[in-house]
Design a protein around this motif. Structure first.
Motif, PDB file in Angstrom:
ATOM      1  N   ARG A 130      -9.498  12.683 -32.701  1.00  0.00           N
ATOM      2  CA  ARG A 130      -9.408  11.789 -33.856  1.00  0.00           C
ATOM      3  C   ARG A 130     -10.815  11.444 -34.346  1.00  0.00           C
ATOM      4  O   ARG A 130     -11.073  11.382 -35.533  1.00  0.00           O
ATOM      5  CB  ARG A 130      -8.646  10.513 -33.490  1.00  0.00           C
ATOM      6  CG  ARG A 130      -7.178  10.586 -33.837  1.00  0.00           C
ATOM      7  CD  ARG A 130      -6.487   9.298 -33.485  1.00  0.00           C
ATOM      8  NE  ARG A 130      -6.381   9.130 -32.039  1.00  0.00           N
ATOM      9  CZ  ARG A 130      -6.409   7.965 -31.417  1.00  0.00           C
ATOM     10  NH1 ARG A 130      -6.571   6.852 -32.109  1.00  0.00           N
ATOM     11  NH2 ARG A 130      -6.306   7.898 -30.109  1.00  0.00           N
ATOM     12  N   PHE A 131     -11.729  11.198 -33.379  1.00  0.00           N
ATOM     13  CA  PHE A 131     -13.095  10.849 -33.758  1.00  0.00           C
ATOM     14  C   PHE A 131     -13.778  12.007 -34.478  1.00  0.00           C
ATOM     15  O   PHE A 131     -14.382  11.830 -35.529  1.00  0.00           O
ATOM     16  CB  PHE A 131     -13.896  10.441 -32.519  1.00  0.00           C
ATOM     17  CG  PHE A 131     -15.355  10.210 -32.796  1.00  0.00           C
ATOM     18  CD1 PHE A 131     -15.765   9.056 -33.438  1.00  0.00           C
ATOM     19  CD2 PHE A 131     -16.307  11.150 -32.430  1.00  0.00           C
ATOM     20  CE1 PHE A 131     -17.097   8.841 -33.716  1.00  0.00           C
ATOM     21  CE2 PHE A 131     -17.651  10.945 -32.701  1.00  0.00           C
ATOM     22  CZ  PHE A 131     -18.039   9.784 -33.346  1.00  0.00           C
ATOM     23  N   ALA A 184      -2.142  10.723 -37.145  1.00  0.00           N
ATOM     24  CA  ALA A 184      -2.799  11.648 -36.223  1.00  0.00           C
ATOM     25  C   ALA A 184      -2.482  11.276 -34.782  1.00  0.00           C
ATOM     26  O   ALA A 184      -2.254  12.142 -33.933  1.00  0.00           O
ATOM     27  CB  ALA A 184      -4.313  11.633 -36.456  1.00  0.00           C
ATOM     28  N   GLU A 185      -2.427   9.977 -34.535  1.00  0.00           N
ATOM     29  CA  GLU A 185      -2.138   9.524 -33.178  1.00  0.00           C
ATOM     30  C   GLU A 185      -0.705   9.892 -32.795  1.00  0.00           C
ATOM     31  O   GLU A 185      -0.456  10.338 -31.674  1.00  0.00           O
ATOM     32  CB  GLU A 185      -2.344   8.000 -33.117  1.00  0.00           C
ATOM     33  CG  GLU A 185      -2.661   7.511 -31.732  1.00  0.00           C
ATOM     34  CD  GLU A 185      -2.912   6.018 -31.701  1.00  0.00           C
ATOM     35  OE1 GLU A 185      -2.992   5.415 -32.802  1.00  0.00           O
ATOM     36  OE2 GLU A 185      -3.018   5.465 -30.606  1.00  0.00           O
ATOM     37  N   MET A 186       0.224   9.686 -33.775  1.00  0.00           N
ATOM     38  CA  MET A 186       1.621  10.048 -33.538  1.00  0.00           C
ATOM     39  C   MET A 186       1.752  11.529 -33.210  1.00  0.00           C
ATOM     40  O   MET A 186       2.539  11.928 -32.362  1.00  0.00           O
ATOM     41  CB  MET A 186       2.453   9.771 -34.799  1.00  0.00           C
ATOM     42  CG  MET A 186       2.438   8.320 -35.203  1.00  0.00           C
ATOM     43  SD  MET A 186       3.731   7.385 -34.444  1.00  0.00           S
ATOM     44  CE  MET A 186       4.616   6.905 -35.915  1.00  0.00           C
ATOM     45  N   ASP A 187       0.950  12.337 -33.911  1.00  0.00           N
ATOM     46  CA  ASP A 187       1.014  13.776 -33.691  1.00  0.00           C
ATOM     47  C   ASP A 187       0.349  14.190 -32.385  1.00  0.00           C
ATOM     48  O   ASP A 187       0.243  15.378 -32.091  1.00  0.00           O
ATOM     49  CB  ASP A 187       0.341  14.529 -34.854  1.00  0.00           C
ATOM     50  CG  ASP A 187       1.172  14.402 -36.113  1.00  0.00           C
ATOM     51  OD1 ASP A 187       2.352  14.019 -35.988  1.00  0.00           O
ATOM     52  OD2 ASP A 187       0.644  14.664 -37.206  1.00  0.00           O
ATOM     53  N   GLY A 188      -0.132  13.207 -31.652  1.00  0.00           N
ATOM     54  CA  GLY A 188      -0.671  13.486 -30.328  1.00  0.00           C
ATOM     55  C   GLY A 188      -2.145  13.824 -30.296  1.00  0.00           C
ATOM     56  O   GLY A 188      -2.625  14.387 -29.317  1.00  0.00           O
ATOM     57  N   ALA A 189      -2.880  13.494 -31.386  1.00  0.00           N
ATOM     58  CA  ALA A 189      -4.312  13.747 -31.371  1.00  0.00           C
ATOM     59  C   ALA A 189      -4.982  12.719 -30.462  1.00  0.00           C
ATOM     60  O   ALA A 189      -4.729  11.530 -30.577  1.00  0.00           O
ATOM     61  CB  ALA A 189      -4.886  13.648 -32.780  1.00  0.00           C
TER      62      ALA A 189
END
Lengths: 289, 276
Positions: free
Chosen positions: A198-199, A188-193
């Motif tokens: 994310r939370f 998710a972080e990679m996808d820019g979230a």
């Protein structure tokens, strides 16, 4: 296979628990219902039949509505503080830092403090308007110390009880957080979230089940808060910190009115069952057996 | 989480986490500190932190001027007694529900939990009067039985949760290997069940030790445990901070230490394995 025999043995093994709990439920509860229809002063028996008079007097007692409201404020207030605080604390404790084990022990410790100790420590050593630490703190900032227990009695009780239950919520939520799939998080972080999304889209849904459990267990105990009130405010001033359990205790063991106390008891059982009905459904859905 | 953090970040988190940890446990830390002060230092303004003459006098006073040992023994007898009695009744029930489940098992478990929803205060009057007429008011026997009944649903649930995780295949495998029932119980089942039983026991001792509603209402002097002893300090003549702190420290220390060791089991036990 001796299935028949095994079933019989199984029933035999369960029966002591079932019989005891059934008796524990039926005998005192039945007696309470019976008493609730009596005019019954513990000091001056005999009792006489009065029908629904006790219910009428209990429900129209000037203390009833405040006690009901206080009970709700206490339960919902503590639930809000412990759930939100617990999520934030769990997120913090789930990060990497030095001394995690010790901090974890520090955070969960209040849960093991018996309620009478926590109530007296808060009352005397923190909230006392003359010698309490809060009073020192207020004076250090040039402010007038607040007499917490007489001016803000319910808030003071909420603080004490929330302090005791925050560790429980934190511990449960932290355990749940640790089973969160970190690969999903990274993806998710990679996808820019961002942190917030994310939370809200990953962490919070993952925590739903444990939040349900926290709310369920705490509600059972919070509806019954007694010791903290008993040793600090004794329900006062007036009815400002009287909750339903304390009101019933007051009627039955202080004013010796067993009939009215019993009527209150029946009403407390009804309230608890309404709450329980919804909670059990939530849990039944969330716990597969 | 396996993500990399820089040393700077980690130092910052460390600082915040320690700060909050100390803040939350501060009432306990403060109580323990105060228990070693003299009464005068205990109420000194501004508060004295560490540079005082440490004394054990409060602990000596609490032990000599009150019957601390008796309250302590009452707490031990009530919490351990009710737990053992509860285990003796609950182990067979949980065992058979875990290994011989019927279509009623879920309902029975739910019903047992629902008895926990019955507010104690709803049945206080009949229990009080019943015990009084039986002459059991203010006795350890009464409290052992009541505490056992209060915690029985939790004991059954916890044991059920633990037992259910013992895989049935292991028993079959043992049987295939020619183990008889006796060996099966001694060498296969018991070692797998004991940790669950021990955790259940630990948690119930903690719950019973801290329970205050019944102890406050059903005891006066003879059977009063530490919860009731501490409550007696709420009277104005009991307002000695250092002594109150010493008594409090002695009342919570055993359970605090037990709690630190059982924090993992606490999560599983109190949530019936629903949170992992």
């Amino acid at each position: 296979m001796a299935t028949q025999r095994a079933h019989k043995a199984a029933r035999l093994m369960i029966s002591p628990s079932v019989i005891l709990l059934l008796a524990w439920m039926i005998i005192p509860l039945g007696t309470t219902i019976y008493f609730s229809f009596l005019r019954y002063n513990i000091l001056t028996p005999p009792a006489s039949w009065t029908g629904f008079e006790n219910y009428y007097y209990f429900l129209t007692d000037p203390a009833f509505i405040p006690a009901l409201v206080n009970t709700l404020v206490l339960v919902l207030g503590v639930l809000a503080i412990t759930t939100i605080g617990g999520i934030l604390l769990a997120l913090l404790l789930n990060m990497e830092f030095w001394g995690q084990g010790i901090v974890r022990i520090l955070v969960i410790s209040p849960f093991f403090v018996m309620p009478t100790v926590s109530a007296l420590v808060w009352k005397n050593m923190f909230m006392n308007p003359v010698n309490g630490l809060f009073a020192h703190l207020f004076r250090a900032f040039g402010l007038q110390p607040v007499d917490f227990l007489s001016t803000l009695p319910l808030l003071s009780i909420v603080i004490m009880v929330a302090w005791a239950w925050l560790p429980f919520a934190t511990l449960i939520l932290l355990t749940a957080l640790q089973s969160l799939d970190s690969e999903q998080m990274e993806a998710a972080e990679m996808d820019g979230a961002g942190w917030l999304s994310r939370f809200f889209y990953l962490t919070l849904p993952h925590l739903t089940r444990s939040i349900t459990v926290v709310v369920l267990i705490q509600t059972i105990f919070l509806l019954a808060v007694f010791a903290e009130i008993y040793v600090t405010t004794a329900g006062g001033p007036g009815y400002a910190s009287t909750n339903i359990p304390f009101l019933i205790y007051n009627l039955s063991l202080k004013q010796f009115d067993a009939g009215m106390g019993a009527a209150g008891g029946v009403i407390a059982v009804i309230i608890a069952n309404i709450v329980a009905f919804f909670l059990m459904r939530a849990v039944g859905k969330n716990l597969e057996l | 989480m396996a993500r990399q953090t820089t040393t700077g970040q980690r130092a910052l988190v460390t600082l915040v986490a320690w700060g909050i940890g100390i803040l939350i446990s501060f009432p306990i830390i403060w109580t323990v500190l105060t228990s070693f002060k003299t009464e005068a230092t205990a109420i000194a303004s501004p508060p004295v932190w560490f540079n005082f003459d440490w004394t054990l006098q409060n602990y000596i006073d609490v032990n000599t001027r009150s019957d601390y040992a008796r309250y302590f023994m009452n707490s031990v007898v009530i919490s351990i007694g009710s737990t053992l009695l509860g285990l003796a009744i609950a182990i067979p029930a949980a065992w058979s529900m875990a290994f011989q489940p019927t279509k009623n098992t879920k309902n029975v478990l739910m019903w047992m939990l629902s008895t926990k929803m019955m507010p104690a205060v709803g049945v206080l009057v009949p229990v009080y009067l019943g015990l009084r007429s039986m002459g059991l008011l203010d006795t350890r026997t009464a409290l052992v039985i009541i505490m056992m009944l209060m915690n029985l649903p939790i004991i059954v649930w916890m044991l059920f949760t633990y037992f259910r995780e013992i895989p049935g295949e292991i028993l079959e495998a043992a049987r295939m290997d020619g183990a008889n029932l006796r060996n099966e119980i001694i060498y296969v089942l018991t070692p797998m069940a004991v940790p669950g039983i021990a955790s259940t026991m630990l948690l119930n001792v903690i719950l019973a030790w801290n329970e205050a509603f019944w102890t406050l209402n059903l005891t006066t002097t003879n059977a009063a445990p530490l919860t009731a002893f501490i409550a007696s300090f709420s009277s104005p003549q009991g307002l000695f901070y250092a002594k109150l702190s010493a008594a409090s420290t002695m009342a919570i220390a055993p359970i605090l230490i037990l709690g630190w060791f059982s924090q993992k089991q606490l999560v599983r036990g109190l949530t019936f394995g629903a949170v992992k």
